[in-house]
Design a protein around this motif. Sequence first.
Motif, PDB file in Angstrom:
ATOM      1  N   ARG A  85      21.501  48.829  31.872  1.00  0.00           N
ATOM      2  CA  ARG A  85      22.217  48.036  32.881  1.00  0.00           C
ATOM      3  C   ARG A  85      23.712  48.304  32.797  1.00  0.00           C
ATOM      4  N   ILE A  86      24.445  47.941  33.841  1.00  0.00           N
ATOM      5  CA  ILE A  86      25.912  48.042  33.791  1.00  0.00           C
ATOM      6  C   ILE A  86      26.523  46.713  34.247  1.00  0.00           C
ATOM      7  N   ASP A  87      27.829  46.567  33.944  1.00  0.00           N
ATOM      8  CA  ASP A  87      28.528  45.322  34.275  1.00  0.00           C
ATOM      9  C   ASP A  87      29.610  45.508  35.344  1.00  0.00           C
ATOM     10  N   PHE A  88      30.112  46.743  35.479  1.00  0.00           N
ATOM     11  CA  PHE A  88      31.202  46.927  36.454  1.00  0.00           C
ATOM     12  C   PHE A  88      31.232  48.353  37.011  1.00  0.00           C
ATOM     13  N   VAL A  89      31.884  48.467  38.169  1.00  0.00           N
ATOM     14  CA  VAL A  89      32.104  49.777  38.802  1.00  0.00           C
ATOM     15  C   VAL A  89      33.525  49.827  39.373  1.00  0.00           C
ATOM     16  N   VAL A  90      34.204  50.940  39.156  1.00  0.00           N
ATOM     17  CA  VAL A  90      35.455  51.237  39.870  1.00  0.00           C
ATOM     18  C   VAL A  90      35.180  52.421  40.790  1.00  0.00           C
ATOM     19  N   HIS A  91      35.396  52.226  42.083  1.00  0.00           N
ATOM     20  CA  HIS A  91      35.217  53.287  43.076  1.00  0.00           C
ATOM     21  C   HIS A  91      36.616  53.651  43.574  1.00  0.00           C
ATOM     22  N   ALA A  92      37.112  54.812  43.144  1.00  0.00           N
ATOM     23  CA  ALA A  92      38.472  55.231  43.528  1.00  0.00           C
ATOM     24  C   ALA A  92      38.377  56.625  44.139  1.00  0.00           C
ATOM     25  N   GLY A 139      27.842  40.944  37.764  1.00  0.00           N
ATOM     26  CA  GLY A 139      28.706  42.122  37.627  1.00  0.00           C
ATOM     27  C   GLY A 139      29.878  42.040  38.577  1.00  0.00           C
ATOM     28  N   SER A 140      30.688  43.088  38.546  1.00  0.00           N
ATOM     29  CA  SER A 140      31.873  43.112  39.390  1.00  0.00           C
ATOM     30  C   SER A 140      32.187  44.555  39.795  1.00  0.00           C
ATOM     31  N   MET A 141      32.557  44.735  41.076  1.00  0.00           N
ATOM     32  CA  MET A 141      32.889  46.074  41.566  1.00  0.00           C
ATOM     33  C   MET A 141      34.248  46.011  42.261  1.00  0.00           C
ATOM     34  N   VAL A 142      34.991  47.101  42.110  1.00  0.00           N
ATOM     35  CA  VAL A 142      36.289  47.199  42.790  1.00  0.00           C
ATOM     36  C   VAL A 142      36.400  48.562  43.459  1.00  0.00           C
ATOM     37  N   THR A 143      36.870  48.564  44.709  1.00  0.00           N
ATOM     38  CA  THR A 143      37.226  49.817  45.366  1.00  0.00           C
ATOM     39  C   THR A 143      38.730  49.810  45.624  1.00  0.00           C
ATOM     40  N   LEU A 144      39.271  50.982  45.924  1.00  0.00           N
ATOM     41  CA  LEU A 144      40.711  51.108  46.141  1.00  0.00           C
ATOM     42  C   LEU A 144      40.997  51.303  47.617  1.00  0.00           C
ATOM     43  N   THR A 145      41.952  50.504  48.133  1.00  0.00           N
ATOM     44  CA  THR A 145      42.318  50.644  49.534  1.00  0.00           C
ATOM     45  C   THR A 145      43.832  50.704  49.668  1.00  0.00           C
TER      46      THR A 145
END
Length: 264
Positions: A85-92, A139-145
């Motif tokens: 499993r995973i807990d976070f994602v950064v999409h950049a 979990g938590s995910m972040v993308t960059l804008t």
Amino acid sequence: MTGLMTGKRGLVMGVANHNSIAWGAARALAAQGAEIAFSYQGEAFGKRLRPLAAEIGSTLLVDCDVEDVASVDALFATLEREWGRIDFVVHAIGFSDKNELKGLYADTTRENFTRTMVISCFSFTEVAKRAAAIMNEGGSMVTLTYGGSMRVMPNYNVMGVAKAALEASVRYLAADFGPRDIRVNAVSAGPLRTLAGAGVSDARLMLNYQRRNAPMRRNVTHDEVGNSTLYLLSDLSKGVTGEIHYVDAGYNIMSMPALDELKA
Ligand code: NAD
């Protein structure tokens, strides 16, 4: 404060080199105890990533081109096999033909519009769906804008349209996954010198203009953007989802240039 991310594992996508926004985020996450897997776009980027990943003790590096959905599937299959499993994602991740990051938006071609949207916007939806499937304990995910989504930024053109769609995706994904305690947010960064940033024509002018006219009269740093990403991925932001969080020294709140600039 240390250990905000202790016991958490996650994926950082989009490190091209040490100037990448994703690398600033990875450093901030690792400093707080996160265990990080990286994805990279092809072997040329893999070569540059390896020594950086080694600096923070990461060994799980996976080749993934988001234009190829099979490689996105393979990335998440690897994460599931290795970590469960995973807990976070950064999409950049972002891309557009630099020949269209100048001149008129109206001249955008159908081909580049579609490609820009797939890589810079839809890839986040594909990643989020697969990431959520292995976020078994929330979990938590972040993308960059970038603020060119809301207001016209000369030359940003089709990227601005893709970022507007990306920001709308953040809200829809936040609603989709909220019931499972999975949060989805975006960091809207002020301009930074990066490989992708250099593709926008007159990027230096934009950087200088924002430095002179932002309330804080400066540009932001990679560390500041990284630390805000860390906040959104950590339990400090447990009650926050669907947000577009500006990290731009306040530039987005201004409706006209700074008076000291106008009077100079
Ligand atoms: P960067 O060039 O360091 O990172 C862009 C990344 O996108 C690279 O790692 C590249 O390999 C990856 N990428 C492009 N096409 C891909 C594909 N098909 N498959 C997989 N990966 C792919 O530049 P950056 O400025 O750090 O960009 C990261 C994100 O931050 C982008 O979404 C960008 O739009 C956003 N952003 C940048 C700025 C800025 O001023 N630099 C400001 C706000 C937001």
